[in-house]
Design a protein around this motif. Structure first.
Motif, PDB file in Angstrom:
ATOM      1  N   TYR A  20       0.826  -1.210   0.000  1.00 50.01           N
ATOM      2  CA  TYR A  20       0.000   0.000   0.000  1.00 50.01           C
ATOM      3  C   TYR A  20       0.863   1.265   0.000  1.00 50.01           C
ATOM      4  CZ  TYR A  20      -2.837   3.732   2.033  1.00 50.01           C
ATOM      5  OH  TYR A  20      -3.438   4.936   2.288  1.00 50.01           O
ATOM      6  N   TRP A  24       1.655   4.692  -3.037  1.00 48.50           N
ATOM      7  CA  TRP A  24       1.691   6.146  -2.879  1.00 48.50           C
ATOM      8  C   TRP A  24       2.915   6.751  -3.541  1.00 48.50           C
ATOM      9  CZ3 TRP A  24      -1.251   9.984  -0.248  1.00 48.50           C
ATOM     10  CH2 TRP A  24      -2.465   9.517   0.274  1.00 48.50           C
ATOM     11  N   TRP A  40      -5.031  -3.823  -2.719  1.00 46.70           N
ATOM     12  CA  TRP A  40      -6.423  -3.508  -2.423  1.00 46.70           C
ATOM     13  C   TRP A  40      -7.381  -4.566  -2.956  1.00 46.70           C
ATOM     14  CZ3 TRP A  40      -8.690   0.591   0.152  1.00 46.70           C
ATOM     15  CH2 TRP A  40      -7.880   1.689   0.456  1.00 46.70           C
ATOM     16  N   ARG A  45     -12.231   0.679  -0.206  1.00 43.93           N
ATOM     17  CA  ARG A  45     -12.685   2.052   0.032  1.00 43.93           C
ATOM     18  C   ARG A  45     -11.614   2.823   0.788  1.00 43.93           C
ATOM     19  NH1 ARG A  45     -18.138   2.315   3.134  1.00 43.93           N
ATOM     20  NH2 ARG A  45     -16.982   1.002   4.592  1.00 43.93           N
ATOM     21  N   TYR A  46     -11.297   4.039   0.297  1.00 37.78           N
ATOM     22  CA  TYR A  46     -10.333   4.917   0.962  1.00 37.78           C
ATOM     23  C   TYR A  46     -11.057   6.170   1.438  1.00 37.78           C
ATOM     24  CZ  TYR A  46      -6.422   7.954   1.909  1.00 37.78           C
ATOM     25  OH  TYR A  46      -5.543   8.799   2.539  1.00 37.78           O
ATOM     26  N   ARG A  47     -10.836   6.530   2.709  1.00 35.94           N
ATOM     27  CA  ARG A  47     -11.416   7.754   3.251  1.00 35.94           C
ATOM     28  C   ARG A  47     -10.383   8.469   4.096  1.00 35.94           C
ATOM     29  NH1 ARG A  47     -14.569   6.117   0.206  1.00 35.94           N
ATOM     30  NH2 ARG A  47     -16.828   5.817   0.380  1.00 35.94           N
ATOM     31  N   ASP A  48     -10.160   9.757   3.839  1.00 37.57           N
ATOM     32  CA  ASP A  48      -9.441  10.597   4.792  1.00 37.57           C
ATOM     33  C   ASP A  48     -10.148  11.937   4.825  1.00 37.57           C
ATOM     34  OD1 ASP A  48      -8.400  12.387   2.861  1.00 37.57           O
ATOM     35  OD2 ASP A  48      -6.478  11.346   2.715  1.00 37.57           O
ATOM     36  N   ILE A  59      -9.148   4.712  -6.572  1.00 41.08           N
ATOM     37  CA  ILE A  59      -7.982   4.917  -5.711  1.00 41.08           C
ATOM     38  C   ILE A  59      -6.810   5.428  -6.534  1.00 41.08           C
ATOM     39  CG2 ILE A  59      -6.273   3.676  -4.308  1.00 41.08           C
ATOM     40  CD1 ILE A  59      -8.820   1.878  -3.472  1.00 41.08           C
ATOM     41  N   ASP A 115      -3.220   5.588   9.619  1.00 42.18           N
ATOM     42  CA  ASP A 115      -4.207   4.884   8.808  1.00 42.18           C
ATOM     43  C   ASP A 115      -4.733   3.704   9.608  1.00 42.18           C
ATOM     44  OD1 ASP A 115      -3.918   6.613   6.722  1.00 42.18           O
ATOM     45  OD2 ASP A 115      -3.133   5.147   5.296  1.00 42.18           O
ATOM     46  N   CYS A 117      -6.983   0.318   8.982  1.00 42.19           N
ATOM     47  CA  CYS A 117      -7.307  -0.497   7.805  1.00 42.19           C
ATOM     48  C   CYS A 117      -8.031  -1.776   8.204  1.00 42.19           C
ATOM     49  CB  CYS A 117      -6.028  -0.898   7.061  1.00 42.19           C
ATOM     50  SG  CYS A 117      -4.914   0.474   6.698  1.00 42.19           S
ATOM     51  N   GLN A 127     -10.617  -1.592   3.428  1.00 44.25           N
ATOM     52  CA  GLN A 127     -10.874  -0.187   3.758  1.00 44.25           C
ATOM     53  C   GLN A 127      -9.655   0.423   4.406  1.00 44.25           C
ATOM     54  OE1 GLN A 127     -14.799   1.577   5.086  1.00 44.25           O
ATOM     55  NE2 GLN A 127     -13.782   1.523   7.047  1.00 44.25           N
ATOM     56  N   VAL A 128      -9.367   1.673   4.031  1.00 34.63           N
ATOM     57  CA  VAL A 128      -8.350   2.479   4.695  1.00 34.63           C
ATOM     58  C   VAL A 128      -9.028   3.769   5.129  1.00 34.63           C
ATOM     59  CG1 VAL A 128      -6.202   3.776   4.440  1.00 34.63           C
ATOM     60  CG2 VAL A 128      -6.427   1.534   3.351  1.00 34.63           C
TER      61      VAL A 128
END
Lengths: 135, 135
Positions: A20, A24, A40, A45-48, A59, A115, A117, A127-128
């Motif tokens: 992961y 980035w 993934w 699902r990614y949320r910040d 993503i 994070d 996860c 999910q992150v």
């Protein structure tokens, strides 16, 4: 063969987080997309506080899909920034957390956070959820 | 009327966490069970490195159901211990985190950690995942 590189072994959480974090920092689009498929689950699902993305393409967020979201857009906005894991991977029950920093390769961190996860049964990220500790 | 006491307003995450923390410290079984119904969605899931509970009854863990899990068992094992929230509630996208400590009312903390929580659409807890920072 992305799906075969991760399995729910005892060090799967660490391997998943390494994969992961690498996505980035991978600026080659094809390699980044392959890495996203390693790290993934398909419905990941990614949320910040700033970004929300669903699925591999979301993503990755190719500019044609969205100019505001995703790793490609982050890399375009902050060229040369590197995401680093700054804690061990602390995991139990298919859940994990780790701390990270984001900033220029040779300079101090610009953003730090955690994070949290959830792993799918195959060991990939389901999910992150990112939280910011300092900016 | 537990369902009417929380709503997805801007301070719902704080209210949910306050209701949740209170259930850890409520030793009257009926009041604790009412509090759990306030704080938790019916299908709520709790996970930490030591305990895993599902649903209102599982989270309360009446001794007749299980002697090893749940708030009732924790209170029986550690009489007089108090759970305290030790950070602000940091929330976005229906997700939140907060730090906590557990220990005797007048003494130093015995355990400290962080809870990561997902909220249901009605503002109650869908999932709590606890991690230990120090013991």
């Amino acid at each position: 063969m992305p799906d075969s590189t991760l399995s729910p072994t005892s060090n799967a959480p660490d391997a998943t987080v390494e994969a992961y974090v690498a996505t980035w920092n991978e600026t080659d689009a094809a390699r980044r997309q392959a890495g996203i498929a390693c790290a993934w689950a398909a419905a990941g699902r990614y949320r910040d506080p700033l970004m929300a993305s669903d699925g591999h393409a979301g993503i990755d967020a190719m500019p044609a899909l969205s100019e505001a979201e995703g790793l490609a857009a982050v890399q375009a906005r902050f060229p040369g920034f590197v995401l680093r894991r700054t804690s061990k991977v602390d995991s139990h029950n298919g859940q994990l957390r780790f701390s990270w920093s984001l900033g220029p390769e040779a300079g101090p961190a610009v953003v730090e956070g955690v994070d949290f996860c959830a792993l799918a049964v195959d060991g990939r990220l389901e999910q992150v959820v990112g939280f910011i500790d300092g900016m």
